[in-house]
Design an enzyme around this catalytic site. Structure first.
Site, PDB file in Angstrom:
ATOM      1  N   LYS A  24       0.844  -1.190   0.000  1.00  0.00           N
ATOM      2  CA  LYS A  24       0.000   0.000   0.000  1.00  0.00           C
ATOM      3  C   LYS A  24       0.878   1.239   0.000  1.00  0.00           C
ATOM      4  O   LYS A  24       1.956   1.252   0.583  1.00  0.00           O
ATOM      5  CB  LYS A  24      -0.920   0.025   1.222  1.00  0.00           C
ATOM      6  CG  LYS A  24      -2.083  -0.945   1.168  1.00  0.00           C
ATOM      7  CD  LYS A  24      -2.998  -0.757   2.370  1.00  0.00           C
ATOM      8  CE  LYS A  24      -4.193  -1.689   2.318  1.00  0.00           C
ATOM      9  NZ  LYS A  24      -5.108  -1.487   3.470  1.00  0.00           N
ATOM     10  N   ASP A 144      11.893   9.385  -5.838  1.00  0.00           N
ATOM     11  CA  ASP A 144      11.304   8.714  -4.676  1.00  0.00           C
ATOM     12  C   ASP A 144      12.087   7.456  -4.309  1.00  0.00           C
ATOM     13  O   ASP A 144      11.511   6.398  -4.052  1.00  0.00           O
ATOM     14  CB  ASP A 144       9.836   8.365  -4.942  1.00  0.00           C
ATOM     15  CG  ASP A 144       9.034   8.205  -3.644  1.00  0.00           C
ATOM     16  OD1 ASP A 144       9.510   8.660  -2.585  1.00  0.00           O
ATOM     17  OD2 ASP A 144       7.943   7.615  -3.691  1.00  0.00           O
TER      18      ASP A 144
END
Length: 354
Positions: A24, A144
């Site tokens: 997630k 990221d």
């Protein structure tokens, strides 16, 4: 790029069953799927919030970036795409069964953490992944890089994933997007779009290295200082480099210099002076040099052990007696003389060349 029918995706994920969720994030969920041919895949679906907004930008961007790249063993592979009933993008990725680096480093079960060789290998593989992106034409900046975006295959080979924030630096548009990343890994110099450069990824990679070495999270409010960069760089400046190392696993003596080098590379990566940060190509060269140095250190004792044993056997035959592997007592002159393996080796080699 392969376009999967929605029916295939629904069947593969058992209609996106919650029990199939394997990851997630702020942008969505990842489901473990099994295609009709038995192939395991990972299917990325937008978060419910982005679905309501019909914001496909992150997954569209990821699909665009990954589909434009040639195969690289250190980057996650995009197998294809699909659309849900609301026309939201779905990504079908290769399945990485061993989970994330974040899980290995931060789960409470210390026995499942990575050993030092595995950690160093991971550092090298991710460095090569980022180098590959930076050497694309035009350059790609990932934006990221973090332990949650480093995934492992069955053989614990690492791959860089999640390209939702990645930018291909091909013009004005690339320098107009707002600064983005993950707190703790985000370059403090990257405050406005125009400050985007490959040095943003270098900083994040440095944080990742400190995390790999220490087993400590990038930001941990239960510790002081909370930021791993502040804590680790202070220890390095004080000459206490090995105190950064994860205490849960013993650091082999032959790897001490390798891990120290890793820490020094990390400290250069997180410099607040961007021009002092190394390029990813330079980092890869330094890491590969560490591999060579470590292998030479490991091989030497193996050769000396073999030669010592051989020398001892020859000395035993010459003396006509049996000895243990560590000493010979010469009682001919009434005194005990201890001859070490090293002395025997040197004496034997000298005898052969003189």
């Amino acid at each position: 790029m392969n376009e999967f029918k929605l029916e295939e995706i629904v069947s593969a994920t058992d209609n996106f069953c919650p029990s199939r969720v394997i990851g997630k994030g702020s942008h969505g969920c990842i489901y473990r799927g099994i295609l009709e041919d038995g192939q395991f895949v990972a299917i990325k679906k937008q978060s419910s919030g982005l679905q309501k907004l019909q914001d496909n930008t992150k997954l569209e961007n990821e699909a665009c970036i990954l589909s434009s790249l040639s195969h690289n063993p250190y980057l996650i592979r995009l197998l294809g795409t699909s659309r849900d009933s609301f026309k939201n993008k779905l990504l079908v990725m290769e399945h990485m069964p061993k989970g994330t680096l974040h899980e290995f480093l931060h789960l409470e079960d210390d026995e499942t953490t990575l050993n030092w060789s595995q950690r160093f290998k991971t550092a090298v593989q991710i460095a090569k992944a980022v180098q590959f992106l930076h050497e694309e034409n035009p350059t790609i900046v990932h934006r990221d890089i973090k332990s949650a975006n480093v995934l492992f295959d069955q053989n614990l080979n690492a791959k860089l994933a999640d390209f939702g924030l990645a930018i291909r630096m091909d013009g004005y548009d690339s320098l107009s997007r707002p600064a983005a990343g993950t707190i703790g890994y985000l370059d403090p110099c990257y405050t406005v779009p125009s400050k985007l450069s490959t040095k943003v990824d270098v900083f994040s990679y440095g944080v990742l290295l400190f995390e790999i070495i220490s087993g400590r999270k990038a930001i941990d409010v239960s510790k002081k200082p909370a930021a791993i960069v502040e804590w680790a760089t202070a220890l390095i400046q004080q000459g206490r480099v090995l105190e950064i190392c994860d205490e849960r696993i013993e650091l082999p003596h032959h790897m001490e210099d390798t891990i120290k080098n890793l820490a020094f590379i990390a400290s250069r990566c997180v410099s607040l002076m961007e021009n002092l940060r190394p390029s990813m190509a330079e980092i890869v060269i330094q890491l590969e040099k560490s591999i060579i140095d470590e292998q030479s250190v490991v091989r030497f004792p193996l050769w000396t052990s073999f030669l010592c044993g051989f020398a001892l056997q020859r000395w035993q035959r010459k003396l006509g007696c049996k000895t243990d592997s560590t000493q010979i007592n010469n009682k001919g002159n009434g005194s005990g003389v201890t001859i070490s393996k090293g002395a025997l080796l040197v004496r034997e080699i000298l005898a052969e060349i003189t």
